[in-house]
Design an enzyme around this catalytic site. Structure first.
Site, PDB file in Angstrom:
ATOM      1  N   HIS A   1     -27.651  40.226   0.094  1.00  0.00           N
ATOM      2  CA  HIS A   1     -28.083  40.685   1.425  1.00  0.00           C
ATOM      3  C   HIS A   1     -29.606  40.801   1.485  1.00  0.00           C
ATOM      4  O   HIS A   1     -30.247  40.385   2.435  1.00  0.00           O
ATOM      5  CB  HIS A   1     -27.481  42.050   1.750  1.00  0.00           C
ATOM      6  CG  HIS A   1     -26.014  42.040   1.956  1.00  0.00           C
ATOM      7  ND1 HIS A   1     -25.438  41.628   3.140  1.00  0.00           N
ATOM      8  CD2 HIS A   1     -25.002  42.379   1.150  1.00  0.00           C
ATOM      9  CE1 HIS A   1     -24.129  41.722   3.044  1.00  0.00           C
ATOM     10  NE2 HIS A   1     -23.831  42.174   1.837  1.00  0.00           N
TER      11      HIS A   1
ATOM     12  N   PHE B   1     -24.946  46.311   5.388  1.00  0.00           N
ATOM     13  CA  PHE B   1     -24.353  46.768   4.136  1.00  0.00           C
ATOM     14  C   PHE B   1     -24.719  48.229   3.911  1.00  0.00           C
ATOM     15  O   PHE B   1     -25.428  48.844   4.714  1.00  0.00           O
ATOM     16  CB  PHE B   1     -24.828  45.889   2.965  1.00  0.00           C
ATOM     17  CG  PHE B   1     -26.279  46.073   2.607  1.00  0.00           C
ATOM     18  CD1 PHE B   1     -27.278  45.541   3.388  1.00  0.00           C
ATOM     19  CD2 PHE B   1     -26.641  46.791   1.466  1.00  0.00           C
ATOM     20  CE1 PHE B   1     -28.620  45.713   3.059  1.00  0.00           C
ATOM     21  CE2 PHE B   1     -27.985  46.962   1.116  1.00  0.00           C
ATOM     22  CZ  PHE B   1     -28.969  46.431   1.913  1.00  0.00           C
TER      23      PHE B   1
ATOM     24  N   ASP C   1     -36.856  49.614  -4.284  1.00  0.00           N
ATOM     25  CA  ASP C   1     -35.858  50.654  -4.447  1.00  0.00           C
ATOM     26  C   ASP C   1     -35.811  51.394  -3.123  1.00  0.00           C
ATOM     27  O   ASP C   1     -36.850  51.688  -2.527  1.00  0.00           O
ATOM     28  CB  ASP C   1     -36.222  51.590  -5.605  1.00  0.00           C
ATOM     29  CG  ASP C   1     -34.977  52.222  -6.204  1.00  0.00           C
ATOM     30  OD1 ASP C   1     -33.917  51.570  -6.233  1.00  0.00           O
ATOM     31  OD2 ASP C   1     -35.047  53.388  -6.634  1.00  0.00           O
TER      32      ASP C   1
HETATM   33  P1  IMP Z   1     -31.263  49.888  -3.435  1.00  0.00           P
HETATM   34  O1  IMP Z   1     -32.169  50.745  -4.236  1.00  0.00           O
HETATM   35  O2  IMP Z   1     -31.996  49.020  -2.489  1.00  0.00           O
HETATM   36  O3  IMP Z   1     -30.290  49.136  -4.268  1.00  0.00           O
HETATM   37  O4  IMP Z   1     -30.414  50.795  -2.486  1.00  0.00           O
HETATM   38  C1  IMP Z   1     -29.813  51.992  -2.907  1.00  0.00           C
HETATM   39  C2  IMP Z   1     -28.704  52.361  -1.965  1.00  0.00           C
HETATM   40  O5  IMP Z   1     -29.179  52.449  -0.641  1.00  0.00           O
HETATM   41  C3  IMP Z   1     -27.528  51.402  -1.970  1.00  0.00           C
HETATM   42  O6  IMP Z   1     -26.337  52.143  -2.044  1.00  0.00           O
HETATM   43  C4  IMP Z   1     -27.563  50.704  -0.668  1.00  0.00           C
HETATM   44  O7  IMP Z   1     -26.296  50.547  -0.163  1.00  0.00           O
HETATM   45  C5  IMP Z   1     -28.372  51.637   0.199  1.00  0.00           C
HETATM   46  N1  IMP Z   1     -29.219  50.805   1.038  1.00  0.00           N
HETATM   47  C6  IMP Z   1     -30.340  50.131   0.681  1.00  0.00           C
HETATM   48  N2  IMP Z   1     -30.828  49.439   1.724  1.00  0.00           N
HETATM   49  C7  IMP Z   1     -29.978  49.672   2.749  1.00  0.00           C
HETATM   50  C8  IMP Z   1     -29.933  49.200   4.104  1.00  0.00           C
HETATM   51  O8  IMP Z   1     -30.754  48.417   4.572  1.00  0.00           O
HETATM   52  N3  IMP Z   1     -28.913  49.669   4.843  1.00  0.00           N
HETATM   53  C9  IMP Z   1     -27.983  50.519   4.372  1.00  0.00           C
HETATM   54  N4  IMP Z   1     -27.967  50.965   3.131  1.00  0.00           N
HETATM   55  C10 IMP Z   1     -28.970  50.541   2.319  1.00  0.00           C
END
Ligand code: IMP
Length: 191
Positions: free
Chosen positions: A10, A148, A68
């Site tokens: 994504h 997502f 992150d």
């Molecule tokens: P990450 O650090 O980008 O992997 O995100 C950490 C958490 O935040 C994950 O559980 C993702 O599902 C959520 N997350 C990150 N970006 C988004 C977004 O754009 N929409 C919704 N949830 C997000």
């Protein structure tokens, strides 16, 4: 060569859509990295830096960035924050994370929240951190099927629908990651 230290399809799609033909971005899979990179920091900044430095050092890439993201909910003291991916415990999916969030927010009046993305860019010894934020509120139940993570329960400020009810273009234009990416592009002087 620019490496984006992620295999999240994504995010890659979002970022390639934002960049257009401006630059070719390789994923971890593209460079043959299957490492389970430890995300041991207790801040978004720390984890983004760990990921970018790991790939730069182990794979000799001269330009690497890593992101992150956390969902920071005011009434929960900024939780789930850096623990957003693991909110419902290890091995749980987005549906379980959202279910926990809605339980924690049951009956809570102040539903204000924000998504915050930190991007760490490593170029040789140089580290640059940029940030993107979108303010909004937590819905009382999930709406929409696009996107997502927590998208179905996040209503961005100035809108009446959740991220999951928006097109990818609409979301990218206002999202935390879109804004952090715009800052990154300024730093890289790509756009
Ligand atoms: P990450 O650090 O980008 O992997 O995100 C950490 C958490 O935040 C994950 O559980 C993702 O599902 C959520 N997350 C990150 N970006 C988004 C977004 O754009 N929409 C919704 N949830 C997000």
């Amino acid at each position: 060569m620019i490496v984006f230290a992620t295999n999240n399809a994504h995010k890659l799609q979002e970022i390639r859509q934002i960049l257009g033909d401006g630059a070719k971005v390789m994923s971890l899979e593209d460079i043959g990295c299957r490492d389970d990179i430890p995300e041991t920091a207790d801040t978004l900044e720390g984890n983004a830096e760990i990921k970018a430095r790991w790939v730069a050092e182990k794979y000799g890439a001269d330009m690497v960035f890593a992101d992150d993201t956390g969902l920071e909910v005011a009434a929960l003291g900024g939780a789930p924050g850096v623990y957003s991916a693991r909110y419902a415990g290890p091995g749980h999916d987005s549906a379980a994370n959202m279910a926990r969030l809605l339980r924690e927010m049951d009956g809570v009046a102040d539903r204000s929240a924000r998504f915050r993305t930190v991007i760490a860019l490593v170029r040789g010894a140089e580290l640059t951190l940029v940030e993107g934020v979108v303010n909004g509120t937590i819905a009382t139940e999930p709406h929409g099927t696009d996107g997502f993570g927590y998208d179905p329960v996040f209503v961005p400020e100035g809108h009446s629908v959740t991220f999951a009810q928006m097109s990818a273009d609409e979301k990218n234009a206002i999202s935390h990651r879109g804004r952090a990416m715009a800052r990154l592009l300024e730093v890289l002087s790509i756009k």
